[in-house]
Structure formats: C-alpha cells, structure tokens
Design a protein around this motif. Structure first.
Motif, PDB file in Angstrom:
ATOM      1  N   TRP A  14     -22.253  31.858 -21.608  1.00 25.12           N
ATOM      2  CA  TRP A  14     -21.062  31.708 -20.579  1.00 25.12           C
ATOM      3  C   TRP A  14     -20.692  30.120 -21.044  1.00 25.12           C
ATOM      4  O   TRP A  14     -19.371  30.157 -21.527  1.00 25.12           O
ATOM      5  CB  TRP A  14     -20.666  32.493 -19.853  1.00 25.12           C
ATOM      6  CG  TRP A  14     -20.567  34.166 -20.138  1.00 25.12           C
ATOM      7  CD1 TRP A  14     -19.366  34.266 -20.546  1.00 25.12           C
ATOM      8  CD2 TRP A  14     -20.529  35.529 -19.421  1.00 25.12           C
ATOM      9  NE1 TRP A  14     -18.963  35.922 -20.706  1.00 25.12           N
ATOM     10  CE2 TRP A  14     -20.413  36.234 -19.777  1.00 25.12           C
ATOM     11  CE3 TRP A  14     -22.043  35.526 -19.024  1.00 25.12           C
ATOM     12  CZ2 TRP A  14     -21.140  37.355 -19.647  1.00 25.12           C
ATOM     13  CZ3 TRP A  14     -22.255  36.694 -18.088  1.00 25.12           C
ATOM     14  CH2 TRP A  14     -22.080  37.512 -18.253  1.00 25.12           C
ATOM     15  N   VAL A  17     -21.644  28.737 -25.625  1.00 25.95           N
ATOM     16  CA  VAL A  17     -21.148  29.046 -26.553  1.00 25.95           C
ATOM     17  C   VAL A  17     -19.741  29.341 -26.478  1.00 25.95           C
ATOM     18  O   VAL A  17     -18.964  29.072 -27.399  1.00 25.95           O
ATOM     19  CB  VAL A  17     -21.873  30.823 -26.108  1.00 25.95           C
ATOM     20  CG1 VAL A  17     -21.352  31.518 -27.767  1.00 25.95           C
ATOM     21  CG2 VAL A  17     -22.795  30.239 -26.817  1.00 25.95           C
ATOM     22  N   LYS A  18     -18.830  29.578 -25.127  1.00 28.15           N
ATOM     23  CA  LYS A  18     -17.400  29.572 -25.548  1.00 28.15           C
ATOM     24  C   LYS A  18     -16.752  28.353 -25.880  1.00 28.15           C
ATOM     25  O   LYS A  18     -15.537  27.679 -25.539  1.00 28.15           O
ATOM     26  CB  LYS A  18     -16.931  29.950 -24.077  1.00 28.15           C
ATOM     27  CG  LYS A  18     -16.575  28.971 -23.246  1.00 28.15           C
ATOM     28  CD  LYS A  18     -16.477  30.008 -21.803  1.00 28.15           C
ATOM     29  CE  LYS A  18     -16.665  29.330 -20.411  1.00 28.15           C
ATOM     30  NZ  LYS A  18     -15.746  29.846 -19.311  1.00 28.15           N
ATOM     31  N   LYS A  19     -18.548  26.664 -25.873  1.00 29.16           N
ATOM     32  CA  LYS A  19     -17.072  26.036 -25.710  1.00 29.16           C
ATOM     33  C   LYS A  19     -17.179  25.410 -27.415  1.00 29.16           C
ATOM     34  O   LYS A  19     -16.864  24.110 -27.505  1.00 29.16           O
ATOM     35  CB  LYS A  19     -17.677  24.633 -25.308  1.00 29.16           C
ATOM     36  CG  LYS A  19     -17.288  24.919 -23.708  1.00 29.16           C
ATOM     37  CD  LYS A  19     -18.012  23.820 -22.186  1.00 29.16           C
ATOM     38  CE  LYS A  19     -17.815  23.838 -21.382  1.00 29.16           C
ATOM     39  NZ  LYS A  19     -18.369  23.268 -20.542  1.00 29.16           N
ATOM     40  N   GLU A  22     -15.800  27.707 -33.735  1.00 27.87           N
ATOM     41  CA  GLU A  22     -16.509  28.951 -33.630  1.00 27.87           C
ATOM     42  C   GLU A  22     -17.154  29.038 -34.928  1.00 27.87           C
ATOM     43  O   GLU A  22     -17.830  29.928 -34.850  1.00 27.87           O
ATOM     44  CB  GLU A  22     -14.684  29.592 -34.688  1.00 27.87           C
ATOM     45  CG  GLU A  22     -15.098  31.625 -34.683  1.00 27.87           C
ATOM     46  CD  GLU A  22     -13.861  31.909 -34.360  1.00 27.87           C
ATOM     47  OE1 GLU A  22     -13.482  33.030 -34.792  1.00 27.87           O
ATOM     48  OE2 GLU A  22     -13.264  31.541 -33.254  1.00 27.87           O
ATOM     49  N   ALA A  25     -20.690  28.752 -33.474  1.00 31.03           N
ATOM     50  CA  ALA A  25     -20.765  30.013 -32.657  1.00 31.03           C
ATOM     51  C   ALA A  25     -21.529  31.205 -33.711  1.00 31.03           C
ATOM     52  O   ALA A  25     -22.691  32.080 -33.320  1.00 31.03           O
ATOM     53  CB  ALA A  25     -19.550  30.348 -31.827  1.00 31.03           C
ATOM     54  N   GLU A  80     -19.034  37.040 -29.290  1.00 33.20           N
ATOM     55  CA  GLU A  80     -17.744  36.881 -29.387  1.00 33.20           C
ATOM     56  C   GLU A  80     -17.590  37.011 -27.688  1.00 33.20           C
ATOM     57  O   GLU A  80     -16.658  36.790 -27.544  1.00 33.20           O
ATOM     58  CB  GLU A  80     -16.965  38.138 -29.866  1.00 33.20           C
ATOM     59  CG  GLU A  80     -16.495  38.736 -31.282  1.00 33.20           C
ATOM     60  CD  GLU A  80     -16.855  39.704 -32.086  1.00 33.20           C
ATOM     61  OE1 GLU A  80     -16.386  39.904 -32.984  1.00 33.20           O
ATOM     62  OE2 GLU A  80     -16.554  40.477 -31.374  1.00 33.20           O
ATOM     63  N   ARG A  83     -17.109  34.195 -25.802  1.00 43.05           N
ATOM     64  CA  ARG A  83     -15.766  33.755 -26.358  1.00 43.05           C
ATOM     65  C   ARG A  83     -14.562  33.757 -26.162  1.00 43.05           C
ATOM     66  O   ARG A  83     -13.220  33.723 -26.195  1.00 43.05           O
ATOM     67  CB  ARG A  83     -15.918  32.746 -28.119  1.00 43.05           C
ATOM     68  CG  ARG A  83     -16.860  32.630 -27.855  1.00 43.05           C
ATOM     69  CD  ARG A  83     -17.062  32.289 -29.809  1.00 43.05           C
ATOM     70  NE  ARG A  83     -15.366  31.297 -29.836  1.00 43.05           N
ATOM     71  CZ  ARG A  83     -15.834  29.995 -29.724  1.00 43.05           C
ATOM     72  NH1 ARG A  83     -16.745  29.431 -29.525  1.00 43.05           N
ATOM     73  NH2 ARG A  83     -14.853  29.756 -30.360  1.00 43.05           N
ATOM     74  N   THR A  86     -11.407  32.570 -23.625  1.00 42.96           N
ATOM     75  CA  THR A  86     -10.959  31.748 -23.922  1.00 42.96           C
ATOM     76  C   THR A  86      -9.975  31.922 -25.435  1.00 42.96           C
ATOM     77  O   THR A  86      -8.954  30.976 -25.275  1.00 42.96           O
ATOM     78  CB  THR A  86     -11.901  30.334 -24.499  1.00 42.96           C
ATOM     79  OG1 THR A  86     -11.954  30.845 -26.449  1.00 42.96           O
ATOM     80  CG2 THR A  86     -13.043  30.278 -23.579  1.00 42.96           C
ATOM     81  N   TRP A  87     -10.481  33.515 -25.593  1.00 47.34           N
ATOM     82  CA  TRP A  87      -8.532  33.266 -27.093  1.00 47.34           C
ATOM     83  C   TRP A  87      -7.551  34.159 -26.083  1.00 47.34           C
ATOM     84  O   TRP A  87      -7.464  34.320 -24.371  1.00 47.34           O
ATOM     85  CB  TRP A  87      -9.154  34.913 -26.862  1.00 47.34           C
ATOM     86  CG  TRP A  87     -10.345  35.649 -27.542  1.00 47.34           C
ATOM     87  CD1 TRP A  87     -11.473  33.949 -28.275  1.00 47.34           C
ATOM     88  CD2 TRP A  87     -11.025  36.066 -29.072  1.00 47.34           C
ATOM     89  NE1 TRP A  87     -12.009  34.295 -29.331  1.00 47.34           N
ATOM     90  CE2 TRP A  87     -12.167  35.343 -29.868  1.00 47.34           C
ATOM     91  CE3 TRP A  87     -10.277  37.781 -29.121  1.00 47.34           C
ATOM     92  CZ2 TRP A  87     -12.755  36.011 -30.800  1.00 47.34           C
ATOM     93  CZ3 TRP A  87     -11.101  38.729 -30.358  1.00 47.34           C
ATOM     94  CH2 TRP A  87     -12.122  38.072 -30.924  1.00 47.34           C
TER      95      TRP A  87
END
Length: 298
Positions: A14, A17-19, A22, A25, A80, A83, A86-87
């Motif tokens: 968490w 990966v969210k950083k 895309e 990732a 997904e 991430r 952060t969407w």
C-alpha cells in the motif's frame, strides 16, 4: 512472526505501489504474476484444477495459458487496489463500464433494499468505488476477518476510505445490520461464490456440487429486497467491464428456505455463465467443490 511479516508486506504494498507511475505498477504486477506462476505453488495448481472444471475440454497447455492469464488478472486486481485511494473521483467514475446498469438504477429508485451479489471476478473494489463515485451511492459490505488482526484493520480502513461500510464476517451481528440497511432502502454488496461458513446452500456449479452462501437470497427474501447478480471482467483496456443482471425472480411456492435455495442456484447459474465466458478473470485459488473439500477432510 509470520503474521507480522504478512502484515508488513501488505503495508509495504500500500505504501509503495500507489506511489509508482501507472505503467511501472502494471509492469511490476505482470512480473510478480509471471514469477509466481512459474513457481507452480499451491495457489496456481488449485487455480488450474478449478479452471479444469470451467473448461473441461482444455488441454494441459490451454490450462497453463489460462492459469498464467489468471495470475496476471489477479495481480492486476492487487495493483489496482493498492492505488485506488489515490484515484480522483473522475478517474474512479471512468474506471468501470458496466452493461445493464439500468437494472441497478431502477432498483435503487424503487425504494426497496437492493442486494448485489458478485463472484470473485475482476476487481470488486473498483466496482464498489464506481458505485460510490459515479452513482453517489454508499453501500454496506462484509469482509472476511483476516489474520493478523492488524491486516484486517488495514482492509477495513482502506475500504471505508473508498466510501464503503464494512462489517466483519464473523461475530454474528453482520446479518442483522445488513437487514436493517436493506429495510431502510439501502444497498448491500456481497461476494457470494464461496461459502465461508460451511453451512451454505448446496448448488450445482459446472455440473458438480458445491456450497454457496445463502445470505444474499435470505436477506432479499426477509427484507423484501431485490437481488441482482453482478459479474466483472477485464479486457485489453484500462477500464474494467461488467454486467448488472436483472433482479432474480422469487419463486411463488415453497418455504423461505426452499425459495432461498432456488434463488442461490439461479445465482450460481448466472455466475457460471460469466465465468465460462471469462475464465481467466475468476480469481478462485482455493478449494471450492465438495469433492475437493472432502479430499482434505481427515
């Protein structure tokens, strides 16, 4: 120690990966999936055994292709999910393109409670955030209580940050809370192709007996709510596809238990049709059919 390690790895996912950009990732997800697939561990072998029931005429080579695609689909789900927080609202609303959404809108507008039941296909968190963002509709769901407890807390906090009310599967209070939400005209979403209680309804699934949870049907019957199956899948785009199916009919005759059993079988039939069309997007890496569960029983 193992539980602490598991929690730490999820936390790292968490956090990092969210950083990532895309494309990075996505590439990381494919690399991890292919590495896990090549190791031929228990999860991959179980996935292939399950897929052999879905595609009974598949050659070993075809099953290997499907399991490799299945692991890539499964890792896409995780990439997904890491991430999603952060969407933007706009990205979340554009992330899912379901057919038959009029069934859901009409059900919500009816004033009755609505139960959405899904199999382990695609990414139900993406579908969930689409409901909260694109339809501006909150909902209640249930999550399996994971070990360690800190990992379960992470999952709950994560899903609540996306606009979901999350109840623990164990403890006995979830059913009553779900029923209250439905009687108030609310929306409940449940993943419903694997029985976690060992007391589900026996159904025929791809020609063999298994058990699926009776909860979605029982809730719908007890609260006069509508039960709608939802199926999800990926294609070659960044937008997940899916279908909201028409509400299941309630049998005219029979006891409540008999009606619930018939509706659960109808639900299994809808799931089977979608899984047969998109087998690589069914993320079932556990034993499911009764014959496999009995093999493990001492």
């Amino acid at each position: 120690m193992r539980e602490k390690l598991t929690d730490g790895l999820y936390g790292l996912g968490w956090a990092t990966v969210k950083k990532l950009p895309e494309p990075a990732a996505k590439a990381l997800g494919r690399k991890i999936a292919d590495t896990v697939w090549k190791r031929r561990g228990k999860g991959v072998l179980r996935l292939e055994a399950n897929l052999a029931r879905v595609v009974p005429d598949a050659t070993p080579e075809r099953l290997a292709e499907l399991s490799k695609a299945g692991m890539r689909s499964y890792m896409r789900y995780w990439m997904e999910s890491f991430r999603l927080p952060t969407w933007s609202r706009e990205r979340a609303a554009a992330s899912f393109d379901p057919k038959g959404v009029h069934h859901l809108k009409e059900a919500l507008a009816s004033g009755r409670g609505v139960v959405l039941a899904l199999p382990h296909m695609g990414n139900w968190d993406v579908a969930g955030i689409w409901v909260t963002r694109a339809l501006d509709t909150p909902f209640t769901t249930v999550a399996e209580r994971l070990k360690p407890e800190s990992l379960y807390d992470r999952f709950v906090a994560y899903r609540e940050s996306l606009g979901m009310e999350v109840l623990p599967h164990t403890g006995g209070a979830a059913f009553g809370t779900l029923a209250r939400r439905l009687r108030a005209g609310g929306l409940v979403c449940l993943v419903a192709d694997r029985d976690l209680s060992a007391s589900g309804v026996e159904v025929s699934f791809f020609g063999e007996p298994t058990r699926m949870p009776a909860g979605p049907a029982v809730l719908a019957l007890q609260t006069d709510s509508l039960l709608l199956p939802v199926t999800l899948w990926y294609d070659d785009t960044d937008v997940m596809k899916g279908r909201v199916h028409a509400p299941l009919d309630v049998p005219e005759a029979g006891t409540r238990a008999e009606k619930a059993a018939a509706m659960t079988q109808n639900l299994a039939d809808v799931f089977a049709g979608a899984i047969a069309d998109h087998p690589e997007d069914w993320h079932m890496l556990q034993r499911l059919w009764l014959a496999d569960l009995e093999e493990r029983t001492p």
